[in-house]
Write a protein that holds these residues in place. Structure first.
Motif, short mmCIF file in Angstrom:
data_model
loop_
_atom_site.label_atom_id
_atom_site.label_comp_id
_atom_site.label_asym_id
_atom_site.label_seq_id
_atom_site.Cartn_x
_atom_site.Cartn_y
_atom_site.Cartn_z
N THR B 43 97.97 113.93 62.45
CA THR B 43 98.78 114.06 62.33
C THR B 43 99.87 113.45 63.53
OG1 THR B 43 98.96 116.31 61.92
CG2 THR B 43 101.45 116.57 62.94
N THR B 45 102.44 111.99 66.22
CA THR B 45 103.90 112.07 67.01
C THR B 45 104.59 110.63 67.30
OG1 THR B 45 103.18 112.54 68.86
CG2 THR B 45 103.38 113.90 67.60
N ASN B 106 110.44 108.19 74.18
CA ASN B 106 108.85 108.65 73.89
C ASN B 106 107.39 108.06 75.03
OD1 ASN B 106 109.58 109.91 71.29
ND2 ASN B 106 110.12 107.98 70.54
#
Lengths: 555, 555
Positions: B43, B45, B106
């Motif tokens: 996973t 991000t 980010n």
């Protein structure tokens, strides 16, 4: 007759297969001191000499120049290095003393000198018609004669190739030998493509070293293509916005270095700027010079150069002048292959232009384009084009060289020769088509003039000037280009320098076609040559099957 | 259904061909920070961190040992080197200052630490059943958990692969990521053949570096064969008289170095001494252990080992004990492929022996031979054999692994599994069969268990332990082995680690078979991975077509 040949071949194969006993050792034991490519004429005796690189000298008895002085240094280094391998080997095996004096009656002492008699002043640059003839006499005092610096370079290469290691790598020896040598073909090239992958300058220089070892004399530099534009122009710096990366360019300084390095090895550097197809990368900075392609009314993207616009020719012409300053060669390759005529036709403005100019077929437009581009070369260079340019009926200046690359080579070459043009041949020599080991043999058995023998007047055969091995760059970069090209291109080098003198058997272009040399001998000779390249720093891959090469690099 | 699939494929190909517009740039732009082989679960991000190698640390929070300490040093070096490329690149382009702070929302700052939690003491050597599972959480303080040192090694490799260069090579970044990972297959091997050509120790070590980067865990060392015997025995020093050259041997010291280097990377070194065929080289010192072959009463030469003589087994047994001391692996490959049964039958003494032992077929003699050899392994190692040994009905100890290499793999694997044995698979993975670029795809689309799915009980599928890419050495040596193997073997590595989960379509093993990943994405991921290997000193060749890799080696 053909059926008998095939039957015989089948029987030989069957017998070979049924005796499947494998002996230990290399598949083809390397020869000792066999020159690659094979000289025109060579006489060798059993008399031999020892090399002592600290006393041996190469002397200039005739004319000289920077090229010769540099070559003498270079080849003395090769000899010293050969000797060093022998010394290192003895150290590795902790061998003390030497039985170097256990020579038989054929031993004639230590080689003293190589005298070089160059009878004419050096030319500045190698060129298509350069003289590469030389004669060599290896004796205690050896002599190399040539009327040309280029012949001297070829002779020096032959001279160092005559040395071999003997007695379990204890000695470096050379046999008394007489050689008369010159090439069958004048254009013996290697195409390198630096657009599909960037090839670094050191790797290009190493490629020139390898070419020198194979007496190849033209580096055909396919410098730009669709994928990237690594040529760094001063006049149009934005063109190299289409380099893969700002660090992946060839500056004027890089090109000068490469041209000079090649000149010192008697190698021409032939630039290719392929137009009007294979030009996507030009469109990164100058999209207006490319044609918009359509399908069912939808714009698909940019295709070949737009042949209807003056700015297209203006840009090409200005760029050519800059390139001509950087590349002294008298030829300029303007490409002309694989033009997407369909794209031109899909564009309504271009269709209108064709109507206005009474053109009914897109090939006429290709013709129009090339007819506009070729004069841009001016007096400075003559054109070389890919075969499509001839095929599409472009009127070409006399003396134009047409490069044949498609598989219809026999008919194509006949037509080109009949049209009064000259040919360089590549159809069988695409190195990007790879197979397992030993695939050099399929390149080896091809001699371009043999392909047309009997179907063109004999005096036309010489208009086949030579050929090129082509290493298209889709799947090669610095990691594998040297081992992929060598020694496979060596097969082409020997085909072009030595010729084969076999009968024309276009249906059989394989190893069993060799005549003067058996396939076995050629394989063993190439085994030695590949190892020789390894020793001189060229990572040539194994040419045949199982075998080995003592280089001194691994101990 | 099959016809529809083929038709659809044909249409797609036609459409692709008709749009032949080539865009500038690489064919498959590399991904950024994609791990190869693909982790089981990942996973990611958009949050990202910067690397500063002078402040970043890797810390041991759980158990530790020499393997872990060495790995931390090694991977810190990888990170520092990645950073150095970025610095060198800026210098090359004379880029002053940095827009390193122009990060978006980010951006979460500089990575501080990777904590390694190893929960169990280190095992001494990697082995077939080793645990390679790990979990990784990339955050400002990142965490790598594993119950096994081998899992930690796999996790460290994944960790460094997550870093990528961004903003025109200005920064080294990593995204916040969670990974749960373990391999589908436990035996993920590469066969290297050092008999057809000698491969130097540094190149074998580099091969281990590359295997580590691809999470491959078995170096199958096919150390001797017909052509040469480079293994240097202390017990039988004359065997290596059949080395190509006295300098081309592997001493006990060399082997210890290789085994230790492999151990530090979680890689087993599996020795193969192939008997009774492929043994010509043994006959240089010990001709009496080989069979004389005859044809029409004429002696042809020496064939496979003589299965009728006690000295044959004595020699093999003594040698095995020495080899077992040098190679700590619990398996030993005794070969058994391609035995020339015809040679045995051609020999009258052997025919007499067969008569005396009530054998009617030479395969019974092969069976007899292997039945005598396998017990020589004792308790120290279990056997691995090539498929012929199973095919010829040799009774094998339970747990024996059979290596499948012929093209009849589906039926063969069913039979082996039904017989209660285990399988490693190689049929589709012979790296010596070469084609142009992109031929990795044909290796990629193969998953051994999928081949037998449905035709064997589900609980038997796991007895397919994995497979091996095989680099037979006929046409590779130090000059080309690295670029020939990599990244082609990477396709095998991902097939074995990640699996593919596609439906069984044995008639279509090609790129268009990929399911979860499109061919395009896999190609781009492999483009990044090949470049990553280049940056870490492995000369992996271009995997697809046109493209580039900024390594910092060329400026």
């Amino acid at each position: 007759m053909l059926r008998h040949v095939i039957l015989l071949f089948a029987v030989v194969v069957y017998l070979t297969e049924s005796l499947s006993i494998v002996n230990p050792g290399p598949q083809y034991p390397p020869t000792k001191g066999s020159i690659w490519p094979r000289p025109h004429q060579q006489t060798q005796t059993d008399s031999y000499y020892k090399l002592n690189p600290s006393t041996f000298v190469i002397t200039e008895k005739g004319k000289t120049c920077d090229i010769l002085k540099d070559a003498i240094d270079r080849y003395m280094k090769v000899l010293r290095n050969t000797y060093l391998i022998v010394e290192k080997y003895s150290r590795k095996l902790s061998r003390h003393g030497s039985d170097a004096d256990n020579f038989d009656d054929n031993f004639k002492g230590t080689l003293q000198e190589l005298q070089i008699n160059l009878s004419a002043p050096c030319e500045t640059y190698p060129h298509l018609d350069m003289d590469e003839k030389y004669s060599l006499d290896v004796a205690k005092v050896s002599v190399l004669n040539s009327d040309s610096i280029w012949g001297v370079l070829r002779g020096l290469e032959s001279f160092v190739q005559l040395f071999y290691m003997a007695d379990g790598y204890k000695n470096v020896l050379i046999n008394a030998t007489q050689i008369q040598d010159f090439p069958k073909y004048t254009h013996r090239g290697l195409l390198v493509d630096t657009s599909r992958h960037y090839i670094t300058v050191p790797t290009l220089l190493k490629t020139l070293d390898a070419m020198e070892m194979n007496k190849m004399n033209v580096l055909h530099w396919h410098i730009v293509d669709d994928q990237s534009f690594p040529y760094k122009s001063d006049m149009f710096p934005q063109l190299s916005d289409a380099a893969y990366d700002p660090t992946m360019v060839y500056t004027a300084v890089d090109i000068t270095q490469i041209v000079s390095y090649a000149r010192h090895r008697g190698i021409r550097v032939l630039p290719e700027f392929d137009v009007p197809g294979h030009t996507s990368s030009w469109g990164v900075a100058y999209p207006n010079i490319l044609t918009k392609c359509y399908s069912l009314g939808r714009e698909l993207g940019l295709g070949p150069m737009d042949p209807t616009k003056n700015i297209t020719y203006k840009l090409i012409g200005d760029l050519i002048r800059e390139v001509q300053e950087r590349f002294p060669d008298k030829y300029f390759h303007v490409g002309g292959d694989e033009v997407e005529l369909d794209c031109w036709i899909s564009n309504s403005e271009i269709r209108d232009f064709m109507k206005d100019h009474n053109m009914t077929d897109a090939s006429e437009l290709h013709s129009y384009f090339m007819a506009n581009v070729i004069p841009l070369l001016g007096d400075r260079s003559k054109p070389i084009v890919w075969q499509e340019v001839f095929d599409e009926g472009v009127s070409l200046p006399s003396g134009t060289i047409v490069q044949v690359w498609k598989n219809t080579e026999a008919r194509e070459m006949q037509n080109i020769l009949s049209g009064g043009y000259k040919v360089i041949y590549s159809s069988s020599w695409y190195l990007d088509h790879i197979n397992g080991g030993g695939d050099w043999a399929k390149y080896y058995g091809v001699d371009p003039r043999e392909i047309v023998k009997g179907s063109v007047p004999e005096d036309k055969e010489v208009d086949i000037l030579g050929g090129e091995a082509c290493m298209w760059g889709e799947v090669v970069d610095d990691t594998n280009i040297i081992s992929r090209v060598w020694p496979r291109a060596s097969a082409v080098a020997e085909a072009l320098w030595s010729g084969h003198k076999y009968e024309t058997m276009p249906y059989l272009r394989h190893w069993y076609q060799f005549r003067e040399d058996s396939a076995h001998v050629v394989s063993s000779r190439l085994e030695e040559h590949a190892c020789r390249m390894n020793r001189r720093g060229i990572e040539a891959q194994p040419p045949n099957g199982p075998g080995f090469c003592v280089t001194g690099n691994y101990f």
